[in-house]
Design a protein around this motif. Structure first.
Motif, PDB file in Angstrom:
ATOM      1  N   THR A   7     -80.143  27.331  -2.667  1.00 37.77           N
ATOM      2  CA  THR A   7     -81.415  27.432  -1.968  1.00 37.77           C
ATOM      3  C   THR A   7     -81.280  28.467  -0.870  1.00 37.77           C
ATOM      4  N   LEU A   8     -82.231  29.378  -0.817  1.00 35.89           N
ATOM      5  CA  LEU A   8     -82.246  30.394   0.215  1.00 35.89           C
ATOM      6  C   LEU A   8     -83.552  30.292   0.961  1.00 35.89           C
ATOM      7  N   GLU A   9     -83.496  30.070   2.250  1.00 39.73           N
ATOM      8  CA  GLU A   9     -84.706  29.955   3.067  1.00 39.73           C
ATOM      9  C   GLU A   9     -84.628  30.982   4.183  1.00 39.73           C
ATOM     10  N   SER A  10     -85.643  31.742   4.344  1.00 39.90           N
ATOM     11  CA  SER A  10     -85.655  32.750   5.397  1.00 39.90           C
ATOM     12  C   SER A  10     -87.018  32.803   6.037  1.00 39.90           C
ATOM     13  N   ARG A  11     -87.032  33.035   7.285  1.00 44.12           N
ATOM     14  CA  ARG A  11     -88.282  33.228   8.012  1.00 44.12           C
ATOM     15  C   ARG A  11     -88.440  34.733   8.215  1.00 44.12           C
ATOM     16  N   SER A  12     -89.373  35.299   7.482  1.00 46.42           N
ATOM     17  CA  SER A  12     -89.469  36.751   7.477  1.00 46.42           C
ATOM     18  C   SER A  12     -90.103  37.291   8.763  1.00 46.42           C
ATOM     19  N   TRP A  13     -90.887  36.473   9.445  1.00 45.45           N
ATOM     20  CA  TRP A  13     -91.453  36.933  10.714  1.00 45.45           C
ATOM     21  C   TRP A  13     -91.903  35.741  11.520  1.00 45.45           C
ATOM     22  N   SER A  14     -91.558  35.668  12.736  1.00 42.27           N
ATOM     23  CA  SER A  14     -91.988  34.591  13.617  1.00 42.27           C
ATOM     24  C   SER A  14     -92.410  35.208  14.934  1.00 42.27           C
ATOM     25  N   CYS A  15     -93.527  34.796  15.399  1.00 37.40           N
ATOM     26  CA  CYS A  15     -94.055  35.389  16.621  1.00 37.40           C
ATOM     27  C   CYS A  15     -94.669  34.320  17.483  1.00 37.40           C
ATOM     28  N   ASP A  16     -94.113  34.098  18.650  1.00 42.20           N
ATOM     29  CA  ASP A  16     -94.686  33.162  19.620  1.00 42.20           C
ATOM     30  C   ASP A  16     -95.713  33.852  20.508  1.00 42.20           C
ATOM     31  N   SER A  17     -95.592  35.163  20.581  1.00 47.96           N
ATOM     32  CA  SER A  17     -96.539  35.885  21.428  1.00 47.96           C
ATOM     33  C   SER A  17     -96.782  37.244  20.791  1.00 47.96           C
ATOM     34  N   PHE A 110     -89.714  29.410 -15.328  1.00 46.95           N
ATOM     35  CA  PHE A 110     -89.205  30.685 -14.807  1.00 46.95           C
ATOM     36  C   PHE A 110     -89.952  31.118 -13.551  1.00 46.95           C
ATOM     37  N   LYS A 111     -91.237  30.787 -13.469  1.00 47.91           N
ATOM     38  CA  LYS A 111     -92.002  31.172 -12.281  1.00 47.91           C
ATOM     39  C   LYS A 111     -91.524  30.436 -11.040  1.00 47.91           C
ATOM     40  N   ASP A 112     -90.891  29.272 -11.234  1.00 47.92           N
ATOM     41  CA  ASP A 112     -90.354  28.549 -10.077  1.00 47.92           C
ATOM     42  C   ASP A 112     -89.194  29.285  -9.432  1.00 47.92           C
ATOM     43  N   LEU A 113     -88.650  30.307 -10.098  1.00 51.49           N
ATOM     44  CA  LEU A 113     -87.585  31.121  -9.505  1.00 51.49           C
ATOM     45  C   LEU A 113     -88.135  32.177  -8.553  1.00 51.49           C
ATOM     46  N   ILE A 114     -89.454  32.387  -8.560  1.00 54.19           N
ATOM     47  CA  ILE A 114     -90.063  33.383  -7.675  1.00 54.19           C
ATOM     48  C   ILE A 114     -90.115  32.828  -6.256  1.00 54.19           C
ATOM     49  N   PRO A 115     -89.700  33.608  -5.261  1.00 50.91           N
ATOM     50  CA  PRO A 115     -89.748  33.118  -3.875  1.00 50.91           C
ATOM     51  C   PRO A 115     -91.175  32.785  -3.454  1.00 50.91           C
ATOM     52  N   THR A 116     -91.300  31.733  -2.676  1.00 52.45           N
ATOM     53  CA  THR A 116     -92.606  31.365  -2.127  1.00 52.45           C
ATOM     54  C   THR A 116     -92.831  32.082  -0.807  1.00 52.45           C
ATOM     55  N   ASN A 141     -95.993  32.168  12.019  1.00 46.06           N
ATOM     56  CA  ASN A 141     -94.779  32.680  11.378  1.00 46.06           C
ATOM     57  C   ASN A 141     -94.991  32.753   9.875  1.00 46.06           C
ATOM     58  N   VAL A 142     -94.096  33.446   9.244  1.00 48.34           N
ATOM     59  CA  VAL A 142     -94.103  33.604   7.798  1.00 48.34           C
ATOM     60  C   VAL A 142     -92.761  33.131   7.260  1.00 48.34           C
ATOM     61  N   ASP A 143     -92.793  32.131   6.378  1.00 48.43           N
ATOM     62  CA  ASP A 143     -91.572  31.572   5.804  1.00 48.43           C
ATOM     63  C   ASP A 143     -91.484  31.913   4.320  1.00 48.43           C
ATOM     64  N   SER A 144     -90.282  32.120   3.871  1.00 52.53           N
ATOM     65  CA  SER A 144     -90.037  32.361   2.452  1.00 52.53           C
ATOM     66  C   SER A 144     -88.960  31.403   1.970  1.00 52.53           C
ATOM     67  N   PHE A 145     -89.179  30.831   0.787  1.00 52.88           N
ATOM     68  CA  PHE A 145     -88.226  29.878   0.221  1.00 52.88           C
ATOM     69  C   PHE A 145     -87.891  30.312  -1.199  1.00 52.88           C
ATOM     70  N   PHE A 146     -86.597  30.421  -1.458  1.00 51.22           N
ATOM     71  CA  PHE A 146     -86.124  30.867  -2.768  1.00 51.22           C
ATOM     72  C   PHE A 146     -85.167  29.825  -3.321  1.00 51.22           C
ATOM     73  N   ASN A 147     -85.452  29.377  -4.551  1.00 52.87           N
ATOM     74  CA  ASN A 147     -84.687  28.282  -5.135  1.00 52.87           C
ATOM     75  C   ASN A 147     -84.113  28.719  -6.479  1.00 52.87           C
ATOM     76  N   ILE A 148     -82.810  28.604  -6.612  1.00 51.56           N
ATOM     77  CA  ILE A 148     -82.150  28.848  -7.896  1.00 51.56           C
ATOM     78  C   ILE A 148     -81.535  27.533  -8.349  1.00 51.56           C
ATOM     79  N   PRO A 149     -82.082  26.916  -9.381  1.00 52.53           N
ATOM     80  CA  PRO A 149     -81.550  25.627  -9.824  1.00 52.53           C
ATOM     81  C   PRO A 149     -80.211  25.792 -10.524  1.00 52.53           C
ATOM     82  N   GLY A 150     -79.521  24.685 -10.663  1.00 49.32           N
ATOM     83  CA  GLY A 150     -78.265  24.704 -11.390  1.00 49.32           C
ATOM     84  C   GLY A 150     -78.485  24.873 -12.883  1.00 49.32           C
TER      85      GLY A 150
END
Length: 455
Positions: A7-17, A110-116, A141-150
């Motif tokens: 599982t790869l989770e990244s926050r591509s942009w976060s802005c408090d101000s 297969f589409k579930d492999l595409i990052p959200t 903020n903008v979050d991205s979640f990438f899942n590679i199943p076993g």
């Protein structure tokens, strides 16, 4: 076996101000207006919405009543009826939707492999400081979640989705055969109704002739024929209901003409029941699908005995901007987390589930076997009966012209007896031919050479 999970989770942009130097303020009326709109939308009366729809339905009801009183006639031959069946039959439409859904589920693996990509925005303020809200108080903020199943998890989902697609296609073919045969039987019923109507018309002509000589006897005959005519009208209404159900439409009064109707002559060319290349392939395919599904369920339960290994990789935002400054993605902040989980079945829950599933499958296999043997017995019995019925029908067909050549009786009683005898013979002949046709549809159902293949 190890089931890896990445599982790869990244926050591509976060802005408090987003605008740290901005002193622009929101008017306090805007949040209050949004609050009022939200409360109003949540407090709409269900009864009011029902009343609105009820009024529209009343208009539709009145329109439908006016139309159904005088439905236009639609004449169909066999090819046109098949096209109407394919386009409107609800069971066939449901089958096509099931195939479409199954195909989408295969692609979804297969589409579930595409990052959200997820967007979030928020505002936190106390009521007494709501009037002093500025754009700087808004966070997003903008979050991205990438899942590679076993491998095991992915393979299981892919296998199951493809199996369900094959199953949906097979059951659609089965429904297509069943509905086509129902349509064929409906054509035969319309033929019988037409023959009965012609017979009643001939008897009415005879009764009117008798009435001229013997008014009382003629009146009795006409009353009897009137009762039979009313029964025929009810029968035709029932056939119209059946046609509307098959076609998924009650917008027409259907009329069938016997053009292009299949000629089934299995009494002349019997099926070779032992030839599995041309008989009951669809039925055997459906049974095989059920067996594979049962095997897959057992394997799914057994996989619970194996350990599970998961690997999570998290990273910092790709880019963040706040009042404290800017920050870019740093590989040094990437973290990996590996988990190893092995559940020992000390309580015997998995083993118990496995035993119960095997018992259910034992009954399922027995049921499938009984259904297959029942179908075989029906076909064998039909083959034995087919020849006898065809011979009797042919004899009746030869006998009817001879009866018509018998000189008419001179007295009223003789005329009535001759008329009743002729009617009984014609009814018996139609009944025999209908029974032969019913048996032919049973052979047609399992005759693979008569149906299009969709592998």
């Amino acid at each position: 076996m190890i089931n890896s999970h990445l599982t790869l989770e990244s926050r591509s942009w976060s802005c408090d101000s987003a605008r740290s130097g901005s002193n622009k303020r929101f008017s306090w009326q805007a949040p209050l207006l949004l609050l009022i709109i939200g409360l109003t939308a949540g407090c709409l009366s269900p009864q009011k919405k029902i009343t609105q729809n009820y009024g529209a339905l009343q208009v539709q009801w009145q329109t439908n009543v006016a139309r159904q009183v005088a439905l236009p006639e639609q004449v169909l031959n066999w090819p046109a009826a098949l096209a109407q069946l394919d386009a409107g039959n609800l069971k066939l439409r449901r089958g096509r939707y099931d195939i479409t859904n199954a195909e989408e589920n295969v692609r979804q693996v297969f589409k579930d492999l595409i990052p959200t990509l997820n967007f979030r925005s928020g505002l936190t303020k106390s009521f007494n400081t709501l009037a002093s809200t500025t754009f700087d108080d808004v966070t997003f903020n903008v979050d991205s979640f990438f899942n590679i199943p076993g491998i095991v998890n992915f393979g299981t989902r892919w296998f199951a989705s493809r199996l369900m697609r094959i199953r949906a296609m097979a059951y659609y073919e089965l429904s297509k055969r069943e509905q086509t045969i129902e349509l064929y039987k409906l054509f035969l019923s319309f033929q019988d109704a037409d023959a009965t109507e012609a017979q009643i018309k001939n008897e009415i002509a005879l009764a009117e002739t008798v009435e001229k000589v013997d008014p009382l006897a003629g009146e009795v005959l006409l009353k009897d024929l009137n009762v039979r005519s009313i029964a025929l009208v009810k029968e035709r209404d029932g056939l119209q209901d059946k046609a509307g159900e098959l076609f998924g439409s009650r917008d027409w009064r259907w009329k069938f003409i016997n053009e292009g109707l299949p000629q089934l002559r299995y009494e002349v060319a019997p099926l070779q029941l032992a030839d599995t290349n041309s008989v009951a392939q669809l039925q055997m395919k459906l049974a095989a699908i059920e067996f594979v599904g049962a095997w897959a369920r057992i394997k799914g339960i057994q996989l619970q005995y194996w350990p599970e290994f998961t690997l999570f990789i998290t990273g910092p935002p790709l880019y963040s901007h706040s009042s404290t400054g800017e920050k870019f993605w740093d590989v040094g902040e990437v973290r990996a987390n590996a988990n190893f989980y092995w559940r020992i079945d000390t309580r015997g829950q998995i083993a118990n589930q496995l035993r119960q599933t095997r018992r259910e499958q034992e009954l399922q296999i027995a049921r499938l076997r009984q259904e297959a043997l029942t179908l075989i017995d029906k076909i064998l019995a039909a083959q034995q009966l087919m020849g006898t019925l065809r011979e009797q029908a042919d004899q009746m067909d030869q006998l009817l012209p001879l009866i018509s050549r018998i000189p008419a009786a001179a007295d009223y009683t003789g005329i009535l007896k001759a008329n009743d005898a002729a009617r009984a013979f014609r009814d018996q002949e139609r009944k025999l031919r209908r029974e032969v046709a019913e048996l032919n549809t049973l052979f047609w159902f399992v005759d693979e050479t008569k149906w299009a293949r969709h592998d």
